[in-house]
Design a protein around this motif. Sequence first.
Motif, PDB file in Angstrom:
ATOM      1  N   LEU A 165      -4.627  -4.978  -0.382  1.00 19.74           N
ATOM      2  CA  LEU A 165      -3.843  -4.006  -1.149  1.00 19.74           C
ATOM      3  C   LEU A 165      -4.143  -2.568  -0.736  1.00 19.74           C
ATOM      4  CD1 LEU A 165      -3.889  -5.436  -4.815  1.00 19.74           C
ATOM      5  CD2 LEU A 165      -2.141  -5.689  -3.062  1.00 19.74           C
ATOM      6  N   VAL A 166      -5.418  -2.241  -0.547  1.00 25.77           N
ATOM      7  CA  VAL A 166      -5.768  -0.852  -0.254  1.00 25.77           C
ATOM      8  C   VAL A 166      -5.284  -0.428   1.128  1.00 25.77           C
ATOM      9  CG1 VAL A 166      -7.763  -0.909  -1.789  1.00 25.77           C
ATOM     10  CG2 VAL A 166      -8.059  -1.473   0.616  1.00 25.77           C
ATOM     11  N   TYR A 202       9.729   9.447   4.799  1.00 25.62           N
ATOM     12  CA  TYR A 202       9.056  10.734   4.996  1.00 25.62           C
ATOM     13  C   TYR A 202       8.590  11.280   3.644  1.00 25.62           C
ATOM     14  CZ  TYR A 202       8.019  15.430   6.594  1.00 25.62           C
ATOM     15  OH  TYR A 202       7.374  16.600   6.890  1.00 25.62           O
ATOM     16  N   GLY A 203       7.281  11.450   3.496  1.00 21.19           N
ATOM     17  CA  GLY A 203       6.711  11.924   2.239  1.00 21.19           C
ATOM     18  C   GLY A 203       6.432  10.821   1.242  1.00 21.19           C
ATOM     19  N   MET A 204       6.927   9.604   1.458  1.00 20.50           N
ATOM     20  CA  MET A 204       6.703   8.493   0.532  1.00 20.50           C
ATOM     21  C   MET A 204       5.491   7.706   0.992  1.00 20.50           C
ATOM     22  SD  MET A 204       9.308   5.427  -0.651  1.00 20.50           S
ATOM     23  CE  MET A 204      10.608   6.561  -1.118  1.00 20.50           C
ATOM     24  N   VAL A 205       4.312   8.285   0.785  1.00 21.08           N
ATOM     25  CA  VAL A 205       3.058   7.658   1.190  1.00 21.08           C
ATOM     26  C   VAL A 205       1.989   8.095   0.208  1.00 21.08           C
ATOM     27  CG1 VAL A 205       2.613   9.565   2.812  1.00 21.08           C
ATOM     28  CG2 VAL A 205       1.384   7.411   3.064  1.00 21.08           C
ATOM     29  N   PHE A 206       1.105   7.180  -0.152  1.00 22.59           N
ATOM     30  CA  PHE A 206       0.074   7.487  -1.152  1.00 22.59           C
ATOM     31  C   PHE A 206      -0.936   8.487  -0.608  1.00 22.59           C
ATOM     32  CE2 PHE A 206      -3.962   6.601  -3.332  1.00 22.59           C
ATOM     33  CZ  PHE A 206      -3.563   6.802  -4.649  1.00 22.59           C
ATOM     34  N   ALA A 207      -1.413   8.280   0.612  1.00 23.01           N
ATOM     35  CA  ALA A 207      -2.396   9.181   1.235  1.00 23.01           C
ATOM     36  C   ALA A 207      -2.006   9.375   2.696  1.00 23.01           C
ATOM     37  CB  ALA A 207      -3.808   8.612   1.115  1.00 23.01           C
ATOM     38  N   ASN A 221      -0.804  10.250 -13.374  1.00 20.97           N
ATOM     39  CA  ASN A 221       0.074  10.335 -12.198  1.00 20.97           C
ATOM     40  C   ASN A 221      -0.458   9.477 -11.056  1.00 20.97           C
ATOM     41  OD1 ASN A 221       2.210  11.432 -10.507  1.00 20.97           O
ATOM     42  ND2 ASN A 221       0.618  12.693  -9.568  1.00 20.97           N
ATOM     43  N   LEU A 222      -1.776   9.476 -10.884  1.00 19.03           N
ATOM     44  CA  LEU A 222      -2.405   8.673  -9.834  1.00 19.03           C
ATOM     45  C   LEU A 222      -2.186   7.179 -10.085  1.00 19.03           C
ATOM     46  CD1 LEU A 222      -4.042   9.566  -7.332  1.00 19.03           C
ATOM     47  CD2 LEU A 222      -6.099   8.976  -8.608  1.00 19.03           C
ATOM     48  N   ILE A 223      -2.346   6.760 -11.353  1.00 17.32           N
ATOM     49  CA  ILE A 223      -2.144   5.347 -11.697  1.00 17.32           C
ATOM     50  C   ILE A 223      -0.695   4.937 -11.457  1.00 17.32           C
ATOM     51  CG2 ILE A 223      -2.144   3.698 -13.615  1.00 17.32           C
ATOM     52  CD1 ILE A 223      -4.547   5.202 -14.753  1.00 17.32           C
ATOM     53  N   CYS A 224       0.246   5.825 -11.815  1.00 21.18           N
ATOM     54  CA  CYS A 224       1.668   5.518 -11.588  1.00 21.18           C
ATOM     55  C   CYS A 224       1.976   5.369 -10.103  1.00 21.18           C
ATOM     56  CB  CYS A 224       2.540   6.609 -12.208  1.00 21.18           C
ATOM     57  SG  CYS A 224       2.522   6.637 -14.009  1.00 21.18           S
ATOM     58  N   GLN A 225       1.371   6.225  -9.266  1.00 23.97           N
ATOM     59  CA  GLN A 225       1.584   6.118  -7.828  1.00 23.97           C
ATOM     60  C   GLN A 225       1.030   4.803  -7.280  1.00 23.97           C
ATOM     61  OE1 GLN A 225       0.248   9.534  -5.616  1.00 23.97           O
ATOM     62  NE2 GLN A 225       1.123  10.977  -7.067  1.00 23.97           N
ATOM     63  N   VAL A 226      -0.138   4.399  -7.777  1.00 26.58           N
ATOM     64  CA  VAL A 226      -0.733   3.132  -7.330  1.00 26.58           C
ATOM     65  C   VAL A 226       0.157   1.958  -7.736  1.00 26.58           C
ATOM     66  CG1 VAL A 226      -2.693   1.583  -7.633  1.00 26.58           C
ATOM     67  CG2 VAL A 226      -3.086   4.030  -7.327  1.00 26.58           C
ATOM     68  N   LEU A 227       0.647   1.985  -8.989  1.00 26.77           N
ATOM     69  CA  LEU A 227       1.508   0.899  -9.460  1.00 26.77           C
ATOM     70  C   LEU A 227       2.823   0.853  -8.701  1.00 26.77           C
ATOM     71  CD1 LEU A 227       0.933   1.059 -13.326  1.00 26.77           C
ATOM     72  CD2 LEU A 227       0.023  -0.602 -11.702  1.00 26.77           C
ATOM     73  N   PRO A 267       5.771  -3.411  -6.386  1.00 25.80           N
ATOM     74  CA  PRO A 267       6.763  -3.889  -5.408  1.00 25.80           C
ATOM     75  C   PRO A 267       6.147  -4.742  -4.303  1.00 25.80           C
ATOM     76  CG  PRO A 267       7.082  -1.555  -5.864  1.00 25.80           C
ATOM     77  CD  PRO A 267       5.777  -1.940  -6.470  1.00 25.80           C
ATOM     78  N   LEU A 268       4.899  -4.430  -3.926  1.00 21.88           N
ATOM     79  CA  LEU A 268       4.249  -5.223  -2.886  1.00 21.88           C
ATOM     80  C   LEU A 268       4.027  -6.656  -3.344  1.00 21.88           C
ATOM     81  CD1 LEU A 268       2.707  -5.556  -0.208  1.00 21.88           C
ATOM     82  CD2 LEU A 268       0.674  -4.699  -1.379  1.00 21.88           C
TER      83      LEU A 268
END
Length: 336
Positions: free
Chosen positions: A91-92, A101-106, A9-15, A20-21
């Motif tokens: 990237l980081v 709203y809520g669409m943020v990695f951290a 799940n973490l890898i999918c969020q990073v991708l 898109p970036l």
Amino acid sequence: MANFLYILNLICQVLLIIVPLLIAVAYFTLAERKVLSAVHQRQGPTLVGIFGLMQPFADGLKLFLKEIVIPSSANTIIFLLAPILTFMLSLVSFAVVPFEYGMVFADLNVGVLYLFAISSLGVYGIIMAGWASNSKYAFLGALRSAAQMVSYEVSLGLIIICVILCVGSLNLTEIVLAQENIWFVIPLFPLFIMFVISALAETNRPPFDLPEAEAELVAGYYVEYSAMSFALFFLGESANIVLMCCMVTIFFLGGWLPILNVPVLNWIPGSLWFGIKVSFLLFVFVWVRAAFPRYRYDQLMRLGWKVFLPFTLAWVFIVSAILIAFDWLPTLGLPV
């Protein structure tokens, strides 16, 4: 099994952030070439794909297949680490950017400090590239770029302090939510203009592209780089431009909030509003490149230290005084 699913799940969020970036960065380069060609009254890229839409991928493939040439007198390890460091830091930085709203990695409570920490580290990649190349042109370009970035980070920090004073939080989501009634671009319009100009200088964009002045420094600190090592620098700089446009959108243009607070526009997703605002700011970056000549280096430094620094410092005092005055008004029995 649970740990595996968590990592997946973490890898999918990073991708979902990185892919898109990178696509946005690739097509920003195409859009820049198209806008500049329109300004010059020519066509621009048209051959690769329909209307030249596959040109960024052709350029990327060409750079990927080329040989990486390392100067014989260069420090090989640091020479190769510099573009990787610059690209990774660009990237980081997007880990704390709220696209909706809520669409943020951290969603960090110190997101602003995180952005400043990462942007400050970006200077090291440039210094490493200039020093490890063992070239006078690259080293001079690295010194120029480092001095320029450090100089304009001061004014950027003071401008963001004014926004933080108005919100009372370092969380980027809360900064956006604080603009539901009025965007900060209206009460803090002079700071908005200075932030955009400082962002141009921070990302080495024209008219502040002194570190990459072709006539003087032969492309500046990455003059010795080629193939994918050059591409990593190019992608990192373009990603930093997108990041700066995201920061302007979050701090002054209401982030994902709609342009007009009317029910008719509420059906448009917040992430789309965010993308529209960022795209407009990217167009402004390209338009400035086409419209304004390059500054001299002494003019660049004078603008940063003798104009922006005292002006932004004065705004910190003005904003603080106004907020304290409004806090005291109820205690004096006066209406707020």
